[in-house]
Scaffold this motif. Structure first.
Motif, PDB file in Angstrom:
ATOM      1  N   GLN A   3       0.936  -1.160   0.096  1.00  0.00           N
ATOM      2  CA  GLN A   3      -0.095  -0.227   0.039  1.00  0.00           C
ATOM      3  C   GLN A   3       0.864   1.211   0.015  1.00  0.00           C
ATOM      4  OE1 GLN A   3      -2.226   0.832   3.478  1.00  0.00           O
ATOM      5  NE2 GLN A   3      -4.154   1.496   2.316  1.00  0.00           N
ATOM      6  N   GLU A  52       4.219   0.176   1.945  1.00  0.00           N
ATOM      7  CA  GLU A  52       4.117  -0.644   3.320  1.00  0.00           C
ATOM      8  C   GLU A  52       3.601  -1.991   2.637  1.00  0.00           C
ATOM      9  OE1 GLU A  52       1.619   0.156   6.656  1.00  0.00           O
ATOM     10  OE2 GLU A  52       2.449  -1.514   7.654  1.00  0.00           O
ATOM     11  N   LEU A  77       0.936  -8.405   5.364  1.00  0.00           N
ATOM     12  CA  LEU A  77       0.813  -9.586   4.977  1.00  0.00           C
ATOM     13  C   LEU A  77      -0.757 -10.449   4.680  1.00  0.00           C
ATOM     14  CD1 LEU A  77       2.500 -12.224   5.058  1.00  0.00           C
ATOM     15  CD2 LEU A  77       2.036 -12.473   7.673  1.00  0.00           C
ATOM     16  N   ARG A  78      -0.530 -11.273   3.858  1.00  0.00           N
ATOM     17  CA  ARG A  78      -2.076 -12.082   3.498  1.00  0.00           C
ATOM     18  C   ARG A  78      -1.931 -13.371   3.397  1.00  0.00           C
ATOM     19  NH1 ARG A  78      -3.161  -7.503   4.780  1.00  0.00           N
ATOM     20  NH2 ARG A  78      -4.141  -5.936   3.779  1.00  0.00           N
ATOM     21  N   PRO A  90      -4.249 -10.119   9.122  1.00  0.00           N
ATOM     22  CA  PRO A  90      -3.160 -10.215   9.881  1.00  0.00           C
ATOM     23  C   PRO A  90      -3.186 -10.025  11.208  1.00  0.00           C
ATOM     24  CG  PRO A  90      -2.720  -8.515   8.313  1.00  0.00           C
ATOM     25  CD  PRO A  90      -4.181  -9.101   8.054  1.00  0.00           C
ATOM     26  N   ASP A  91      -4.058  -9.097  11.678  1.00  0.00           N
ATOM     27  CA  ASP A  91      -3.863  -8.733  12.993  1.00  0.00           C
ATOM     28  C   ASP A  91      -4.150  -9.854  14.000  1.00  0.00           C
ATOM     29  OD1 ASP A  91      -3.895  -6.063  13.556  1.00  0.00           O
ATOM     30  OD2 ASP A  91      -5.769  -5.410  12.812  1.00  0.00           O
ATOM     31  N   ASN A 116       6.411  -4.506   8.651  1.00  0.00           N
ATOM     32  CA  ASN A 116       6.255  -4.369  10.102  1.00  0.00           C
ATOM     33  C   ASN A 116       7.042  -5.534  10.651  1.00  0.00           C
ATOM     34  OD1 ASN A 116       3.483  -2.585  10.147  1.00  0.00           O
ATOM     35  ND2 ASN A 116       3.314  -3.645   8.289  1.00  0.00           N
ATOM     36  N   SER A 121       7.777  -7.225  14.492  1.00  0.00           N
ATOM     37  CA  SER A 121       6.981  -7.508  15.718  1.00  0.00           C
ATOM     38  C   SER A 121       8.177  -7.129  16.915  1.00  0.00           C
ATOM     39  CB  SER A 121       6.254  -8.868  15.878  1.00  0.00           C
ATOM     40  OG  SER A 121       5.271  -9.192  15.024  1.00  0.00           O
ATOM     41  N   ASP A 168       4.818   2.857  14.484  1.00  0.00           N
ATOM     42  CA  ASP A 168       3.557   2.631  13.865  1.00  0.00           C
ATOM     43  C   ASP A 168       2.315   2.815  15.029  1.00  0.00           C
ATOM     44  OD1 ASP A 168       1.812   1.634  12.120  1.00  0.00           O
ATOM     45  OD2 ASP A 168       2.571  -0.241  11.743  1.00  0.00           O
ATOM     46  N   ASP A 169       1.280   2.939  14.525  1.00  0.00           N
ATOM     47  CA  ASP A 169      -0.256   2.915  15.254  1.00  0.00           C
ATOM     48  C   ASP A 169      -0.047   3.984  16.395  1.00  0.00           C
ATOM     49  OD1 ASP A 169      -0.804   0.847  13.803  1.00  0.00           O
ATOM     50  OD2 ASP A 169      -0.599  -0.534  15.342  1.00  0.00           O
ATOM     51  N   GLU A 207      -2.730   7.229   8.707  1.00  0.00           N
ATOM     52  CA  GLU A 207      -3.079   5.889   7.994  1.00  0.00           C
ATOM     53  C   GLU A 207      -4.519   5.850   8.124  1.00  0.00           C
ATOM     54  OE1 GLU A 207      -0.870   2.712  10.050  1.00  0.00           O
ATOM     55  OE2 GLU A 207      -2.518   2.826  11.708  1.00  0.00           O
ATOM     56  N   GLU A 209      -9.689   7.661   4.236  1.00  0.00           N
ATOM     57  CA  GLU A 209     -10.926   7.089   3.307  1.00  0.00           C
ATOM     58  C   GLU A 209     -11.582   7.968   2.497  1.00  0.00           C
ATOM     59  OE1 GLU A 209     -13.120   4.057   5.546  1.00  0.00           O
ATOM     60  OE2 GLU A 209     -11.448   2.959   6.092  1.00  0.00           O
ATOM     61  N   PHE A 212      -7.319   3.866   1.878  1.00  0.00           N
ATOM     62  CA  PHE A 212      -7.943   3.658   0.706  1.00  0.00           C
ATOM     63  C   PHE A 212      -8.152   4.616  -0.279  1.00  0.00           C
ATOM     64  CE2 PHE A 212     -10.190  -0.104   3.466  1.00  0.00           C
ATOM     65  CZ  PHE A 212      -8.990  -0.876   3.517  1.00  0.00           C
TER      66      PHE A 212
HETATM   67  P1  C2E Z   1      -0.622  -1.482  10.358  1.00  0.00           P
HETATM   68  O1  C2E Z   1       0.933  -1.854  10.319  1.00  0.00           O
HETATM   69  O2  C2E Z   1      -0.870  -0.436  11.123  1.00  0.00           O
HETATM   70  O3  C2E Z   1      -1.061  -1.466   9.036  1.00  0.00           O
HETATM   71  C1  C2E Z   1      -1.967  -0.586   8.415  1.00  0.00           C
HETATM   72  C2  C2E Z   1      -3.450  -1.392   8.423  1.00  0.00           C
HETATM   73  O4  C2E Z   1      -4.366  -0.386   7.981  1.00  0.00           O
HETATM   74  C3  C2E Z   1      -3.370  -2.476   7.354  1.00  0.00           C
HETATM   75  O5  C2E Z   1      -4.479  -3.501   7.913  1.00  0.00           O
HETATM   76  C4  C2E Z   1      -4.263  -2.006   6.063  1.00  0.00           C
HETATM   77  O6  C2E Z   1      -4.920  -2.778   5.155  1.00  0.00           O
HETATM   78  C5  C2E Z   1      -5.168  -1.012   6.831  1.00  0.00           C
HETATM   79  N1  C2E Z   1      -5.616   0.041   6.113  1.00  0.00           N
HETATM   80  C6  C2E Z   1      -4.902   0.825   5.359  1.00  0.00           C
HETATM   81  N2  C2E Z   1      -5.475   2.091   4.718  1.00  0.00           N
HETATM   82  C7  C2E Z   1      -6.866   1.814   5.403  1.00  0.00           C
HETATM   83  C8  C2E Z   1      -8.072   2.844   5.234  1.00  0.00           C
HETATM   84  O7  C2E Z   1      -8.127   3.360   4.518  1.00  0.00           O
HETATM   85  N3  C2E Z   1      -9.190   2.091   5.854  1.00  0.00           N
HETATM   86  C9  C2E Z   1      -9.156   1.077   6.864  1.00  0.00           C
HETATM   87  N4  C2E Z   1     -10.068   0.598   7.450  1.00  0.00           N
HETATM   88  N5  C2E Z   1      -8.024   0.211   6.848  1.00  0.00           N
HETATM   89  C10 C2E Z   1      -6.970   0.528   6.073  1.00  0.00           C
HETATM   90  P2  C2E Z   1      -3.987  -5.200   7.739  1.00  0.00           P
HETATM   91  O8  C2E Z   1      -3.428  -5.317   6.427  1.00  0.00           O
HETATM   92  O9  C2E Z   1      -5.244  -5.704   8.201  1.00  0.00           O
HETATM   93  O10 C2E Z   1      -2.978  -5.177   8.727  1.00  0.00           O
HETATM   94  C11 C2E Z   1      -3.315  -5.242  10.203  1.00  0.00           C
HETATM   95  C12 C2E Z   1      -2.015  -4.890  10.965  1.00  0.00           C
HETATM   96  O11 C2E Z   1      -1.363  -6.400  11.023  1.00  0.00           O
HETATM   97  C13 C2E Z   1      -0.816  -4.113  10.469  1.00  0.00           C
HETATM   98  O12 C2E Z   1      -1.523  -2.943  11.116  1.00  0.00           O
HETATM   99  C14 C2E Z   1       0.219  -4.634  11.174  1.00  0.00           C
HETATM  100  O13 C2E Z   1       0.294  -4.505  12.614  1.00  0.00           O
HETATM  101  C15 C2E Z   1      -0.100  -6.278  11.177  1.00  0.00           C
HETATM  102  N6  C2E Z   1       0.744  -6.679  10.068  1.00  0.00           N
HETATM  103  C16 C2E Z   1       0.369  -6.794   8.968  1.00  0.00           C
HETATM  104  N7  C2E Z   1       1.509  -7.366   8.106  1.00  0.00           N
HETATM  105  C17 C2E Z   1       2.464  -7.850   9.038  1.00  0.00           C
HETATM  106  C18 C2E Z   1       3.668  -8.355   8.865  1.00  0.00           C
HETATM  107  O14 C2E Z   1       4.112  -8.711   7.735  1.00  0.00           O
HETATM  108  N8  C2E Z   1       4.250  -8.580   9.915  1.00  0.00           N
HETATM  109  C19 C2E Z   1       3.951  -8.229  11.213  1.00  0.00           C
HETATM  110  N9  C2E Z   1       4.763  -8.222  12.571  1.00  0.00           N
HETATM  111  N10 C2E Z   1       2.665  -7.560  11.492  1.00  0.00           N
HETATM  112  C20 C2E Z   1       1.988  -7.323  10.330  1.00  0.00           C
END
Ligand code: C2E
Ligand code: MG
Ligand code: MG
Ligand code: MG
Length: 282
Positions: free
Chosen positions: A45, A59, A62-63, A71-72, A115, A117, A177-178, A234, A237, A256
């Motif tokens: 993204q 960024e 992971l899917r 991924p959460d 990202n 951990s 992050d966050d 982040e 929308e 988005f």
């Molecule tokens: P994050 O690192 O804070 O990633 C941003 C999340 O916001 C992603 O969710 C992304 O899809 C979502 N997002 C982006 N733009 C928008 C938007 O406009 N609206 C909404 N509602 N959501 C949006 P995703 O992909 O579900 O990932 C969730 C979390 O999972 C990530 O939060 C991160 O903490 C973790 N994660 C994802 N990939 C990895 C990875 O490869 N390794 C690790 N350790 N954690 C990961």
């Protein structure tokens, strides 16, 4: 949930906890299989500059399509069961591979943020391991960035500072992050050698109808600017939210509204369509 019982501090198990442990071990088994069967992939993204609209970085997210949740949830299980190390290695090598693929396709270097951990970050050889992975893929260290949560860095601040220093000395940018959802010790923030902070999407989502979220977001932007950090929002929308953040001095946008997370193979064409020097807000 396990409950702490006062001074004795022993835990007892409730049916809810038992159920969670079982679910967890089932998911953990599936993660192991998925790693062996190559069921994971990454989406990317883009983050764009709010003033120029140009792509600053992407960024990696992971899917796991077969599993059906984001991924959460499964990252949490991977962390709890010690599988996060193997997932983290897979993610990092996939991101490095993608980076060299894009360069082979003639794209300019667009840094990929990964990202990481808390437990991976705390591993003793984290920096060396990262460096050797980058060398193995013959890419520049500045083409990989790291995203960490507050929890990861606040646990042992002095250790975190030294790791962050060595990452940045090697040319890797680091984002927190966050931001705003963790411990948020402002005192620590000023000590951390960071490049950027990412305003958590929970604040961004409530900007339009919640005064407190607006106040928090504006405070984070002001703080970030004072500390000379890049500030990313982040979860953007809509155009009004984008405009609001731009007006309040946020540097970069992700969400988005700009672009959903997409496959690496789709990114090149999105990028070529998008990254003409579009409207400028200077
Ligand atoms: P994050 O690192 O804070 O990633 C941003 C999340 O916001 C992603 O969710 C992304 O899809 C979502 N997002 C982006 N733009 C928008 C938007 O406009 N609206 C909404 N509602 N959501 C949006 P995703 O992909 O579900 O990932 C969730 C979390 O999972 C990530 O939060 C991160 O903490 C973790 N994660 C994802 N990939 C990895 C990875 O490869 N390794 C690790 N350790 N954690 C990961
Ligand atoms: Mg992130
Ligand atoms: Mg985030
Ligand atoms: Mg998150």
């Amino acid at each position: 949930m396990a409950k702490e019982t006062g001074r004795n501090n022993f835990k007892f198990y409730t049916p809810a906890l038992a159920e969670r442990v079982v679910t967890q071990s089932i998911i953990a088994e599936r993660i192991k299989q998925a790693l062996g069967r190559d069921e994971f992939h990454l989406h990317y993204q883009p983050l764009v500059d709010m003033q120029t609209n140009r792509v600053v970085s992407v960024e990696a997210l992971l899917r796991w399509p077969r599993h059906g949740t984001g991924p959460d949830r499964f990252i949490q299980v991977a962390e709890a069961t010690g599988l996060i190390g193997r997932i983290g290695e897979w993610v990092l090598s996939a991101a490095c591979r993608q980076q060299s693929d894009w360069q082979a396709q003639g794209l300019p270097v667009i840094p990929i943020a990964v990202n990481v951990s808390a437990s991976e970050f705390r591993k003793k050889n984290f920096v060396d391991y990262l460096e050797s992975m980058i060398e193995r893929h013959r890419i520049n260290p500045s083409s990989i960035q790291i995203e960490l949560t507050e929890t990861a860095v606040m646990q042992d601040i002095d250790h975190a500072i030294s790791i962050l220093d060595s990452l940045r000395n090697k040319g890797l940018k680091v984002a927190l992050d966050d931001f705003g959802t963790g411990y948020s010790s402002l005192n620590y923030l000023s000590r951390l050698p960071l490049d950027k902070i990412k305003v958590d999407k929970s604040f961004v989502h409530r900007l339009e109808d919640d005064t407190a979220s607006r106040a928090i977001t504006e405070a984070i932007i002001a703080l970030g600017r004072t500390l000379n950090l890049e500030i990313v929002a982040e979860g953007i929308e809509s155009a009004p939210v984008m405009d609001y953040l731009r007006r309040h001095g946020c540097h970069q946008a992700q969400g988005f509204f700009v672009c959903r997370p997409i496959l690496g193979s789709d990114f090149a064409s999105w990028y070529r369509d998008h990254d003409n020097p579009g409207p400028s807000y200077h």
